[in-house]
Design a protein around this motif. Structure first.
Motif, PDB file in Angstrom:
ATOM      1  N   UNK A 198       0.831  -1.196   0.000  1.00 59.84           N
ATOM      2  CA  UNK A 198       0.000   0.000   0.000  1.00 59.84           C
ATOM      3  C   UNK A 198       0.866   1.245   0.000  1.00 59.84           C
ATOM      4  N   UNK A 199       1.912   1.237   0.810  1.00 58.99           N
ATOM      5  CA  UNK A 199       2.821   2.382   0.855  1.00 58.99           C
ATOM      6  C   UNK A 199       3.448   2.633  -0.511  1.00 58.99           C
ATOM      7  N   UNK A 200       3.687   1.563  -1.266  1.00 62.09           N
ATOM      8  CA  UNK A 200       4.322   1.699  -2.576  1.00 62.09           C
ATOM      9  C   UNK A 200       3.440   2.455  -3.566  1.00 62.09           C
ATOM     10  N   UNK A 201       2.143   2.616  -3.261  1.00 59.60           N
ATOM     11  CA  UNK A 201       1.239   3.370  -4.130  1.00 59.60           C
ATOM     12  C   UNK A 201       1.269   4.869  -3.841  1.00 59.60           C
ATOM     13  N   UNK A 202       1.946   5.266  -2.771  1.00 55.85           N
ATOM     14  CA  UNK A 202       1.936   6.667  -2.358  1.00 55.85           C
ATOM     15  C   UNK A 202       2.739   7.539  -3.316  1.00 55.85           C
ATOM     16  N   UNK A 203       2.406   8.824  -3.331  1.00 53.46           N
ATOM     17  CA  UNK A 203       3.189   9.787  -4.108  1.00 53.46           C
ATOM     18  C   UNK A 203       4.506  10.102  -3.413  1.00 53.46           C
ATOM     19  N   UNK A 204       4.469  10.099  -2.094  1.00 55.26           N
ATOM     20  CA  UNK A 204       5.678  10.381  -1.315  1.00 55.26           C
ATOM     21  C   UNK A 204       5.584   9.642   0.016  1.00 55.26           C
ATOM     22  N   UNK A 205       6.750   9.229   0.523  1.00 53.41           N
ATOM     23  CA  UNK A 205       6.817   8.440   1.743  1.00 53.41           C
ATOM     24  C   UNK A 205       7.831   9.061   2.696  1.00 53.41           C
ATOM     25  N   UNK A 206       7.487   9.098   3.974  1.00 53.21           N
ATOM     26  CA  UNK A 206       8.439   9.413   5.034  1.00 53.21           C
ATOM     27  C   UNK A 206       8.558   8.197   5.934  1.00 53.21           C
ATOM     28  N   UNK A 207       9.794   7.753   6.175  1.00 53.76           N
ATOM     29  CA  UNK A 207      10.058   6.635   7.074  1.00 53.76           C
ATOM     30  C   UNK A 207      10.639   7.208   8.370  1.00 53.76           C
ATOM     31  N   UNK A 208      10.038   6.813   9.494  1.00 51.55           N
ATOM     32  CA  UNK A 208      10.392   7.375  10.792  1.00 51.55           C
ATOM     33  C   UNK A 208      10.733   6.252  11.765  1.00 51.55           C
ATOM     34  N   UNK A 210      12.519   5.819  16.053  1.00 48.60           N
ATOM     35  CA  UNK A 210      13.151   6.423  17.233  1.00 48.60           C
ATOM     36  C   UNK A 210      12.936   7.939  17.280  1.00 48.60           C
ATOM     37  N   UNK A 211      11.748   8.369  16.818  1.00 51.76           N
ATOM     38  CA  UNK A 211      11.390   9.782  16.918  1.00 51.76           C
ATOM     39  C   UNK A 211      11.981  10.677  15.865  1.00 51.76           C
ATOM     40  N   UNK A 212      12.695  10.104  14.885  1.00 51.73           N
ATOM     41  CA  UNK A 212      13.341  10.905  13.853  1.00 51.73           C
ATOM     42  C   UNK A 212      12.939  10.426  12.460  1.00 51.73           C
ATOM     43  N   UNK A 213      13.016  11.345  11.500  1.00 53.24           N
ATOM     44  CA  UNK A 213      12.805  10.983  10.105  1.00 53.24           C
ATOM     45  C   UNK A 213      14.092  10.371   9.582  1.00 53.24           C
ATOM     46  N   UNK A 214      14.006   9.131   9.089  1.00 56.45           N
ATOM     47  CA  UNK A 214      15.170   8.432   8.560  1.00 56.45           C
ATOM     48  C   UNK A 214      15.363   8.680   7.074  1.00 56.45           C
ATOM     49  N   UNK A 215      14.263   8.787   6.344  1.00 56.05           N
ATOM     50  CA  UNK A 215      14.349   8.982   4.895  1.00 56.05           C
ATOM     51  C   UNK A 215      13.015   9.452   4.371  1.00 56.05           C
ATOM     52  N   UNK A 216      13.050  10.134   3.231  1.00 59.80           N
ATOM     53  CA  UNK A 216      11.818  10.517   2.555  1.00 59.80           C
ATOM     54  C   UNK A 216      12.058  10.586   1.059  1.00 59.80           C
ATOM     55  N   UNK A 217      11.012  10.362   0.302  1.00 57.92           N
ATOM     56  CA  UNK A 217      11.113  10.405  -1.151  1.00 57.92           C
ATOM     57  C   UNK A 217       9.960   9.655  -1.770  1.00 57.92           C
ATOM     58  N   UNK A 218       9.966   9.561  -3.084  1.00 60.64           N
ATOM     59  CA  UNK A 218       8.969   8.756  -3.773  1.00 60.64           C
ATOM     60  C   UNK A 218       9.319   7.283  -3.554  1.00 60.64           C
ATOM     61  N   UNK A 219       8.350   6.374  -3.756  1.00 57.28           N
ATOM     62  CA  UNK A 219       8.687   4.955  -3.643  1.00 57.28           C
ATOM     63  C   UNK A 219       9.856   4.554  -4.534  1.00 57.28           C
ATOM     64  N   UNK A 220       9.894   5.074  -5.755  1.00 58.37           N
ATOM     65  CA  UNK A 220      10.997   4.748  -6.667  1.00 58.37           C
ATOM     66  C   UNK A 220      12.334   5.231  -6.109  1.00 58.37           C
ATOM     67  N   UNK A 221      12.364   6.467  -5.610  1.00 57.41           N
ATOM     68  CA  UNK A 221      13.616   7.013  -5.069  1.00 57.41           C
ATOM     69  C   UNK A 221      14.107   6.207  -3.876  1.00 57.41           C
TER      70      UNK A 221
END
Length: 304
Positions: A198-208, A210-221
């Protein structure tokens, strides 16, 4: 595309526990935005702050042009929330539930009936409008929950794991509703999910975590950065293939006679295939997935 949610340095602690540690991210208007992380990552705390249910300790955010902490009433008027646990009364019919919830928005009787009708049509809940909420199937309940969140026509819809526990067909029906909201209504969807497909269908993803953002981008990126494609080869002669791969300094593992060879990108597999074509009895190229991304970033498999 303009930004509808802007978050800068948002932080929240509970005693000595730093649940959210200065996160930054943006959500574009009309997009499907996925917010991922293992249990305890800080996702729910972040969402609770953005939806005005929890006061941040530090940082700032704007939602639909309203500043968090200063224009909270405006934020609440601009968002809808579908919680994992429903807020609707199981003894009331869907229609009765929606009318009760809609009465909170101080609409006239005719405005309320029109608003409920629009929400029901959009969420596809008309077939079970007269049935008690507690008698509905899981998918019907979800569509009723979505209708409840749509009564006041929000600009942003927060969905907290909307398909958890549903069978695949029902999950697909709920997703059809979600996609219709985004495409036909231009609504911004802010999603948390434990289903990586389901997440792979998103336009953009943020992975979090331990309280911090680890990565963000499109599923392809994200897959390009953090996932590895896999070339699987079944050889006629295993010793010959092993010698060939060792000569190329290519890493591999063998399971049930199948050689698993990680490649940085799919096109790299062609070079390997060309050099051992006559020794190949079968092959498969498997692209990296969002599960691989999640595991790489958090060190753990996603947990429901």
């Amino acid at each position: 595309m303009s930004t509808i949610i802007n978050v800068k340095g948002l932080a929240k602690s509970f005693g000595s526990l730093e649940a959210v540690r200065g996160v930054d991210f943006d959500v574009e208007q009309g997009s499907l935005f996925a917010f991922l992380g293992p249990n305890g990552a800080g996702k729910s705390t972040t969402i609770d702050m953005l939806t005005t249910q929890l006061k941040p300790d530090a940082g700032e955010a704007t939602v639909a042009g309203y500043r968090l902490g200063r224009d909270n009433d405006g934020i609440r008027s601009a968002i809808g929330i579908v919680f994992q646990d429903s807020l609707l009364d199981p003894l009331l019919t869907v229609e009765e539930n929606l009318l009760v919830r809609g009465s909170f928005y101080k609409l006239s009787r005719s405005e309320l009936k029109a608003a409920v009708a629009r929400a029901v049509e959009t969420a596809g809940a008309g077939d079970f409008l007269k049935r008690p909420y507690g008698k509905l199937s899981g998918g019907q309940r979800r569509r009723a929950d979505i209708a409840r969140a749509l009564i006041h026509t929000p600009q942003v819809l927060f969905l907290d794991e909307p398909t958890t526990g549903l069978d695949p067909q029902t999950r697909q029906n709920v997703w059809t509703t979600i996609r219709r909201l985004q495409k036909e209504r231009g609504m911004t969807i802010f999603l948390t999910t434990h289903y990586m497909e389901e997440a792979a269908q998103a336009d953009r993803i943020v992975v979090m975590d331990h309280g911090k953002v680890l990565a963000e981008g499109t599923p392809y990126e994200l897959k390009e950065r953090y996932a590895t494609d896999m070339l699987k080869l079944k050889p006629h002669d295993a010793e010959e293939l092993a010698a060939y791969l060792q000569a190329r300094s290519a890493s591999y593992t063998v399971a049930s006679g199948i050689f698993h060879i990680p490649v940085a990108e799919t096109v790299r597999a062609l070079d390997i295939i060309d050099g051992c074509r006559s020794n190949i009895a079968g092959l498969e190229i498997v692209s990296g997935t969002m599960d691989d991304v999640f595991l790489h970033l958090t060190g753990t498999e996603v947990r429901a």
